[in-house]
Design a protein around this motif. Structure first.
Motif, PDB file in Angstrom:
ATOM      1  N   ILE A 103       0.833  -1.200   0.000  1.00  0.00           N
ATOM      2  CA  ILE A 103       0.000   0.000   0.000  1.00  0.00           C
ATOM      3  C   ILE A 103       0.873   1.257   0.000  1.00  0.00           C
ATOM      4  O   ILE A 103       0.412   2.353   0.309  1.00  0.00           O
ATOM      5  CB  ILE A 103      -1.004   0.001   1.174  1.00  0.00           C
ATOM      6  CG1 ILE A 103      -0.290  -0.135   2.519  1.00  0.00           C
ATOM      7  CG2 ILE A 103      -2.036  -1.111   0.992  1.00  0.00           C
ATOM      8  CD1 ILE A 103      -1.241   0.017   3.725  1.00  0.00           C
ATOM      9  N   HIS A 104       2.138   1.065  -0.333  1.00  0.00           N
ATOM     10  CA  HIS A 104       3.088   2.159  -0.558  1.00  0.00           C
ATOM     11  C   HIS A 104       3.088   3.155   0.615  1.00  0.00           C
ATOM     12  O   HIS A 104       3.286   2.753   1.752  1.00  0.00           O
ATOM     13  CB  HIS A 104       2.798   2.831  -1.891  1.00  0.00           C
ATOM     14  CG  HIS A 104       2.819   1.881  -3.065  1.00  0.00           C
ATOM     15  ND1 HIS A 104       3.744   0.852  -3.174  1.00  0.00           N
ATOM     16  CD2 HIS A 104       2.031   1.796  -4.175  1.00  0.00           C
ATOM     17  CE1 HIS A 104       3.540   0.191  -4.292  1.00  0.00           C
ATOM     18  NE2 HIS A 104       2.500   0.739  -4.916  1.00  0.00           N
ATOM     19  N   GLY A 105       2.860   4.450   0.344  1.00  0.00           N
ATOM     20  CA  GLY A 105       2.968   5.453   1.399  1.00  0.00           C
ATOM     21  C   GLY A 105       2.023   5.234   2.557  1.00  0.00           C
ATOM     22  O   GLY A 105       2.299   5.669   3.685  1.00  0.00           O
ATOM     23  N   PRO A 144       8.092   3.252   0.574  1.00  0.00           N
ATOM     24  CA  PRO A 144       8.694   2.982   1.882  1.00  0.00           C
ATOM     25  C   PRO A 144       8.896   1.502   2.182  1.00  0.00           C
ATOM     26  O   PRO A 144       9.735   1.152   3.014  1.00  0.00           O
ATOM     27  CB  PRO A 144       7.705   3.615   2.868  1.00  0.00           C
ATOM     28  CG  PRO A 144       6.424   3.737   2.122  1.00  0.00           C
ATOM     29  CD  PRO A 144       6.804   3.954   0.692  1.00  0.00           C
ATOM     30  N   GLU A 145       8.132   0.632   1.493  1.00  0.00           N
ATOM     31  CA  GLU A 145       8.354  -0.801   1.725  1.00  0.00           C
ATOM     32  C   GLU A 145       9.763  -1.226   1.319  1.00  0.00           C
ATOM     33  O   GLU A 145      10.313  -2.183   1.874  1.00  0.00           O
ATOM     34  CB  GLU A 145       7.307  -1.646   0.992  1.00  0.00           C
ATOM     35  CG  GLU A 145       7.305  -1.509  -0.517  1.00  0.00           C
ATOM     36  CD  GLU A 145       6.301  -0.496  -1.020  1.00  0.00           C
ATOM     37  OE1 GLU A 145       5.786  -0.678  -2.149  1.00  0.00           O
ATOM     38  OE2 GLU A 145       6.020   0.479  -0.288  1.00  0.00           O
ATOM     39  N   TYR A 146      10.351  -0.490   0.368  1.00  0.00           N
ATOM     40  CA  TYR A 146      11.724  -0.788  -0.047  1.00  0.00           C
ATOM     41  C   TYR A 146      12.742   0.006   0.762  1.00  0.00           C
ATOM     42  O   TYR A 146      13.731  -0.543   1.245  1.00  0.00           O
ATOM     43  CB  TYR A 146      11.901  -0.526  -1.549  1.00  0.00           C
ATOM     44  CG  TYR A 146      11.013  -1.405  -2.388  1.00  0.00           C
ATOM     45  CD1 TYR A 146      11.194  -2.787  -2.423  1.00  0.00           C
ATOM     46  CD2 TYR A 146       9.945  -0.866  -3.111  1.00  0.00           C
ATOM     47  CE1 TYR A 146      10.351  -3.597  -3.159  1.00  0.00           C
ATOM     48  CE2 TYR A 146       9.098  -1.679  -3.860  1.00  0.00           C
ATOM     49  CZ  TYR A 146       9.306  -3.038  -3.873  1.00  0.00           C
ATOM     50  OH  TYR A 146       8.472  -3.851  -4.605  1.00  0.00           O
ATOM     51  N   THR A 147      12.500   1.311   0.911  1.00  0.00           N
ATOM     52  CA  THR A 147      13.480   2.151   1.600  1.00  0.00           C
ATOM     53  C   THR A 147      13.624   1.773   3.076  1.00  0.00           C
ATOM     54  O   THR A 147      14.725   1.767   3.621  1.00  0.00           O
ATOM     55  CB  THR A 147      13.101   3.638   1.507  1.00  0.00           C
ATOM     56  OG1 THR A 147      11.816   3.845   2.119  1.00  0.00           O
ATOM     57  CG2 THR A 147      13.045   4.094   0.058  1.00  0.00           C
ATOM     58  N   GLY A 154       2.323  -3.166  -5.813  1.00  0.00           N
ATOM     59  CA  GLY A 154       1.131  -2.480  -5.341  1.00  0.00           C
ATOM     60  C   GLY A 154      -0.069  -3.406  -5.377  1.00  0.00           C
ATOM     61  O   GLY A 154      -0.212  -4.216  -6.308  1.00  0.00           O
ATOM     62  N   ALA A 155      -0.938  -3.307  -4.384  1.00  0.00           N
ATOM     63  CA  ALA A 155      -2.035  -4.257  -4.233  1.00  0.00           C
ATOM     64  C   ALA A 155      -2.929  -4.332  -5.467  1.00  0.00           C
ATOM     65  O   ALA A 155      -3.498  -5.389  -5.765  1.00  0.00           O
ATOM     66  CB  ALA A 155      -2.869  -3.892  -3.007  1.00  0.00           C
ATOM     67  N   ALA A 156      -3.038  -3.258  -6.234  1.00  0.00           N
ATOM     68  CA  ALA A 156      -3.890  -3.270  -7.421  1.00  0.00           C
ATOM     69  C   ALA A 156      -3.377  -4.225  -8.490  1.00  0.00           C
ATOM     70  O   ALA A 156      -4.157  -4.747  -9.291  1.00  0.00           O
ATOM     71  CB  ALA A 156      -4.005  -1.859  -8.009  1.00  0.00           C
ATOM     72  N   HIS A 157      -2.074  -4.468  -8.518  1.00  0.00           N
ATOM     73  CA  HIS A 157      -1.495  -5.366  -9.515  1.00  0.00           C
ATOM     74  C   HIS A 157      -1.589  -6.839  -9.117  1.00  0.00           C
ATOM     75  O   HIS A 157      -1.350  -7.723  -9.933  1.00  0.00           O
ATOM     76  CB  HIS A 157      -0.011  -5.029  -9.743  1.00  0.00           C
ATOM     77  CG  HIS A 157       0.229  -3.651 -10.254  1.00  0.00           C
ATOM     78  ND1 HIS A 157      -0.081  -3.257 -11.536  1.00  0.00           N
ATOM     79  CD2 HIS A 157       0.752  -2.555  -9.643  1.00  0.00           C
ATOM     80  CE1 HIS A 157       0.251  -1.991 -11.709  1.00  0.00           C
ATOM     81  NE2 HIS A 157       0.753  -1.536 -10.570  1.00  0.00           N
ATOM     82  N   LYS A 158      -1.936  -7.093  -7.876  1.00  0.00           N
ATOM     83  CA  LYS A 158      -1.837  -8.436  -7.323  1.00  0.00           C
ATOM     84  C   LYS A 158      -2.704  -9.451  -8.069  1.00  0.00           C
ATOM     85  O   LYS A 158      -2.254 -10.575  -8.345  1.00  0.00           O
ATOM     86  CB  LYS A 158      -2.215  -8.394  -5.840  1.00  0.00           C
ATOM     87  CG  LYS A 158      -2.121  -9.730  -5.110  1.00  0.00           C
ATOM     88  CD  LYS A 158      -2.270  -9.508  -3.607  1.00  0.00           C
ATOM     89  CE  LYS A 158      -3.587  -8.891  -3.253  1.00  0.00           C
ATOM     90  NZ  LYS A 158      -4.737  -9.813  -3.508  1.00  0.00           N
TER      91      LYS A 158
END
Length: 271
Positions: free
Chosen positions: A51-53, A109-112, A240-244
């Motif tokens: 969910i990114h940010g 932020p999931e990566y950083t 991102g959850a939309a691509h799942k």
């Protein structure tokens, strides 16, 4: 002569796949992942929706919960929503400065905050598999703006907006709940919400279309999965959850893969 970006991306992936095969041949024992317990050699795949940010402010799906889940999954490989090449730049920057400065990676932020710091801590191969480019993003933004302002596309644009609004209202209050995000209901709602966008705008958007970009993502993912087939690896895919839903559909077509449900990793860690 300028090389076609798609061809260049494919060449970079081929080089990366050759490197992975050379550095991590079958039988590599640098780590003992849970998938090593399999006797059929199949690749275990888990798709986590990000969910990114929103991870930064969520009580249900905060970054620390994501960290715990990833450590419990104990992947051999993480396939990331970062383009190939940019992952290497992000890792290099992190090791040099202790922070991530690579522009695309820095947006997530999931990566950083989690995945890149965990890379050296628990040991996995972090691979960039995103089909995204800055050019694609800029072209898509300009095209969508033009269509929004085109009176002849007003009905189509309205249908798209209604579908997205319906989705937002339906998932309100649970859009950051990992148990809901990783459900079939969420995937079904997501697919339905993009139906008008896919129907009306795909041809106009070209490489930035919904089907086109998801196909680019999954082609890159499948290319990497091809390199480890039969080796009993565990692969975590973080998009991102939309691509799942799109990624899971493509993964399910393969008979060399066991698609694992991520929900037990969240229910085992309820804090």
């Amino acid at each position: 002569m300028t090389m076609n970006p798609a061809i260049l991306r494919q060449l970079m992936l081929l080089v990366l796949m050759a490197f992975i095969s050379a550095c991590h041949p079958a039988g590599d024992t640098d780590a003992q992942p849970k998938s090593a317990q399999r006797t059929d050699g199949k690749t275990e795949v888990i798709v986590l929706g990000m969910i990114h940010g929103a991870h930064r402010n969520s009580d249900k799906y905060p970054l620390e919960r994501l960290r715990t889940v990833i450590k419990d999954i104990d992947p051999d490989i993480i396939l990331s929503e970062i383009p190939s090449g940019r992952v290497e730049d992000a890792l290099k920057g992190y090791r040099t400065t202790g922070g991530v400065t690579e522009s695309r990676t820095r947006a997530f932020p999931e990566y950083t905050d989690i995945i890149i710091p965990l890379h050296d801590e628990i040991g996995f191969w972090l691979v960039g598999t995103a089909g995204w480019t800055e050019e694609i993003a800029q072209q898509r933004t300009a095209t969508l703006k033009a269509m929004e302002q085109n009176p002849e596309r007003a009905e189509q644009w309205r249908a798209h907006q209604i579908a997205r609004k319906t989705f937002s209202e339906t998932v309100s209050g649970k859009s950051d709940d990992p148990l809901f995000i990783h459900s079939e209901a969420y995937d079904r709602l997501t697919e339905e919400s993009f139906a008008p966008y896919l129907q009306y705008f795909e041809d106009d958007l070209g490489t930035g279309g919904w089907a086109a970009i998801n196909t680019a993502h999954t082609d890159n993912i499948m290319n990497i999965l091809d390199t480890v087939t039969g080796k009993g690896k565990r692969v975590l895919i973080t998009y991102g959850a939309a691509h799942k839903y799109w990624i899971r559909k493509e993964v399910k077509k393969r008979d060399d893969i066991v698609l694992l449900d991520p929900i037990p990793y969240f229910t085992a860690n309820t804090n």
